[in-house]
Design a protein around this motif. Structure first.
Motif, short mmCIF file in Angstrom:
data_model
loop_
_atom_site.label_atom_id
_atom_site.label_comp_id
_atom_site.label_asym_id
_atom_site.label_seq_id
_atom_site.Cartn_x
_atom_site.Cartn_y
_atom_site.Cartn_z
N GLY A 1 -8.75 -3.75 7.88
CA GLY A 1 -7.52 -3.87 7.08
C GLY A 1 -7.27 -5.31 6.66
N GLU A 2 -8.30 -6.17 6.74
CA GLU A 2 -8.13 -7.58 6.31
C GLU A 2 -8.61 -7.75 4.87
OE1 GLU A 2 -9.11 -8.98 10.87
OE2 GLU A 2 -10.44 -9.61 9.26
N VAL B 1 -14.30 -11.40 -4.46
CA VAL B 1 -13.45 -10.64 -5.39
C VAL B 1 -13.69 -11.12 -6.82
CG1 VAL B 1 -11.04 -10.20 -6.05
CG2 VAL B 1 -11.69 -10.12 -3.64
N ARG C 1 -9.09 8.05 4.90
CA ARG C 1 -9.84 6.81 4.74
C ARG C 1 -9.79 6.03 6.04
NH1 ARG C 1 -7.65 3.81 -0.51
NH2 ARG C 1 -7.51 2.10 0.97
N ILE D 1 -9.88 -3.30 -7.25
CA ILE D 1 -10.85 -4.00 -6.38
C ILE D 1 -11.18 -3.16 -5.13
CG2 ILE D 1 -11.28 -6.11 -5.05
CD1 ILE D 1 -11.15 -6.59 -8.03
N GLY D 2 -10.15 -2.48 -4.58
CA GLY D 2 -10.39 -1.65 -3.40
C GLY D 2 -11.44 -0.58 -3.68
N ARG E 1 -4.27 -10.80 -4.84
CA ARG E 1 -3.59 -10.62 -3.56
C ARG E 1 -3.41 -11.94 -2.82
NH1 ARG E 1 -5.43 -5.02 -0.62
NH2 ARG E 1 -5.07 -3.73 -2.43
N PHE F 1 -5.07 -6.60 -7.42
CA PHE F 1 -5.57 -7.95 -7.69
C PHE F 1 -4.56 -8.62 -8.63
CE2 PHE F 1 -7.67 -10.90 -10.58
CZ PHE F 1 -8.34 -11.73 -9.70
N LEU G 1 -14.87 -2.12 -4.00
CA LEU G 1 -15.40 -2.48 -2.68
C LEU G 1 -15.89 -1.24 -1.93
CD1 LEU G 1 -12.75 -5.14 -1.65
CD2 LEU G 1 -15.19 -5.56 -1.98
N ARG G 2 -15.10 -0.16 -2.00
CA ARG G 2 -15.51 1.07 -1.30
C ARG G 2 -16.80 1.63 -1.89
NH1 ARG G 2 -10.03 1.29 -0.57
NH2 ARG G 2 -9.60 2.09 -2.63
N GLN H 1 0.85 -1.19 0.00
CA GLN H 1 0.00 0.00 0.00
C GLN H 1 0.89 1.24 0.00
OE1 GLN H 1 -0.37 -2.63 1.93
NE2 GLN H 1 -2.44 -3.35 1.53
N VAL I 1 -10.92 -9.36 1.88
CA VAL I 1 -12.25 -9.96 1.72
C VAL I 1 -12.08 -11.31 1.01
CG1 VAL I 1 -13.25 -7.63 1.54
CG2 VAL I 1 -12.82 -8.94 -0.53
N ILE J 1 -12.99 -4.57 5.66
CA ILE J 1 -12.13 -3.54 5.06
C ILE J 1 -11.61 -2.60 6.13
CG2 ILE J 1 -12.07 -1.57 3.49
CD1 ILE J 1 -14.02 -3.04 1.73
N ARG K 1 -2.88 -3.85 7.35
CA ARG K 1 -2.85 -4.01 5.89
C ARG K 1 -1.44 -4.39 5.44
NH1 ARG K 1 -4.95 1.45 3.94
NH2 ARG K 1 -5.05 0.60 1.85
N GLN L 1 -6.27 -16.21 -6.03
CA GLN L 1 -6.61 -15.15 -7.00
C GLN L 1 -5.63 -15.17 -8.18
OE1 GLN L 1 -6.98 -11.29 -5.07
NE2 GLN L 1 -8.36 -12.09 -3.52
P1 AMP Z 1 -6.83 -1.03 -1.38
O1 AMP Z 1 -7.47 0.28 -1.60
O2 AMP Z 1 -6.34 -1.67 -2.64
O3 AMP Z 1 -5.78 -1.01 -0.30
O4 AMP Z 1 -7.98 -2.03 -0.84
C1 AMP Z 1 -8.73 -1.71 0.31
C2 AMP Z 1 -9.24 -2.97 0.96
O5 AMP Z 1 -10.08 -3.69 0.06
C3 AMP Z 1 -8.18 -3.97 1.37
O6 AMP Z 1 -7.59 -3.66 2.61
C4 AMP Z 1 -9.00 -5.26 1.43
O7 AMP Z 1 -9.82 -5.29 2.58
C5 AMP Z 1 -9.92 -5.10 0.22
N1 AMP Z 1 -9.31 -5.66 -1.01
C6 AMP Z 1 -8.86 -4.94 -2.09
N2 AMP Z 1 -8.39 -5.76 -3.05
C7 AMP Z 1 -8.54 -7.02 -2.59
C8 AMP Z 1 -8.23 -8.32 -3.10
N3 AMP Z 1 -7.68 -8.50 -4.31
N4 AMP Z 1 -8.53 -9.40 -2.32
C9 AMP Z 1 -9.10 -9.25 -1.11
N5 AMP Z 1 -9.39 -8.06 -0.55
C10 AMP Z 1 -9.14 -6.95 -1.27
#
Ligand code: AMP
Length: 211
Positions: free
Chosen positions: A58-59, A66, A155, A33-34, A88, A86, A37-38, A11, A61, A55, A166, A92
């Protein structure tokens, strides 16, 4: 099979910025993906409600979720994808190899201490989602988005404890994929502490030969 390029890195390594630039350059779709998800969390969808707590802790999903997100976000007729954040996990990475024609994996290499410092300065617009950084990319007016005037916030998962989790998840689950992709001959490791345009140049020069 659709072509795919992957950006990996701790990160704060700048993989999001480089993925976006390369997607613009190639015309490929950018999938983060992040961000997806957000978006689900802010729309309070069923998925969003399910993943919110994971999320903010910081774990990661679940892999299945995904995969579902990747499938539904694919644009019709897209010629290629730039994946950012992706894969991670090993599951995957295997999914990716099975469903896409993987051209290259860029690993943006940044020391952990620098990653911590970068994340602590990160701010995001509460209105349009634009990213800023207090030192490296400050807004013109403090606390306010240049693009939409929205207020800039930290965030939830950039809070100190979540950052540490994370980073731990990155080394436990994702870092090992570097070797996996290296064995496949797909990995390019690049120092991430270079200027944005320098990094962009290196990546463009490398990928052009394969497109
Ligand atoms: P990021 O903004 O890429 O740091 O993603 C934020 C959060 O989304 C991560 O801390 C995870 O909880 C989740 N996340 C993002 N990408 C993935 C992935 N490929 N597999 C699992 N969880 C993910």
């Amino acid at each position: 099979m659709i072509d795919a390029i992957v950006f990996m890195g701790i990160q704060g390594s700048g993989k999001g910025t480089q993925a976006k630039l390369l997607a613009e350059h190639t015309g490929y779709q950018h999938i983060n993906i992040g961000d997806l998800l957000r978006e689900q969390v802010s729309l309070e969808t069923e998925i969003g409600l399910e993943v919110q707590a994971v999320i903010s802790r910081g774990e990661l999903v679940s892999d299945d979720l995904v995969f579902k997100l990747v499938e539904v976000s694919l644009s019709k007729g897209c010629s290629g994808i730039v994946f950012d954040g992706f894969p991670r996990t090993l599951a995957q990475a295997e999914y990716l190899g099975k469903h896409y024609h993987l051209i290259r994996v860029y690993y943006l290499d940044l020391p952990e201490s620098e990653a911590m410092a970068r994340m602590q300065g990160r701010r995001v617009c509460s209105g349009c989602g634009q990213n800023y950084h207090l030192q490296n990319h400050p807004p013109r007016i403090a606390g306010q988005c240049d693009a939409c005037g929205g207020s800039l916030i930290v965030r939830e998962d950039d809070a100190e404890a979540a950052i540490a989790r994370r980073i731990k998840a990155f080394y436990a689950e994702t870092y090992g994929l570097k070797n996996y992709f290296e064995r496949l001959g797909l990995l390019r490791s690049i120092p991430a502490d270079l200027a944005i345009d320098k990094l962009e140049q290196i990546i463009r020069a490398d990928i052009t030969t394969d497109l």
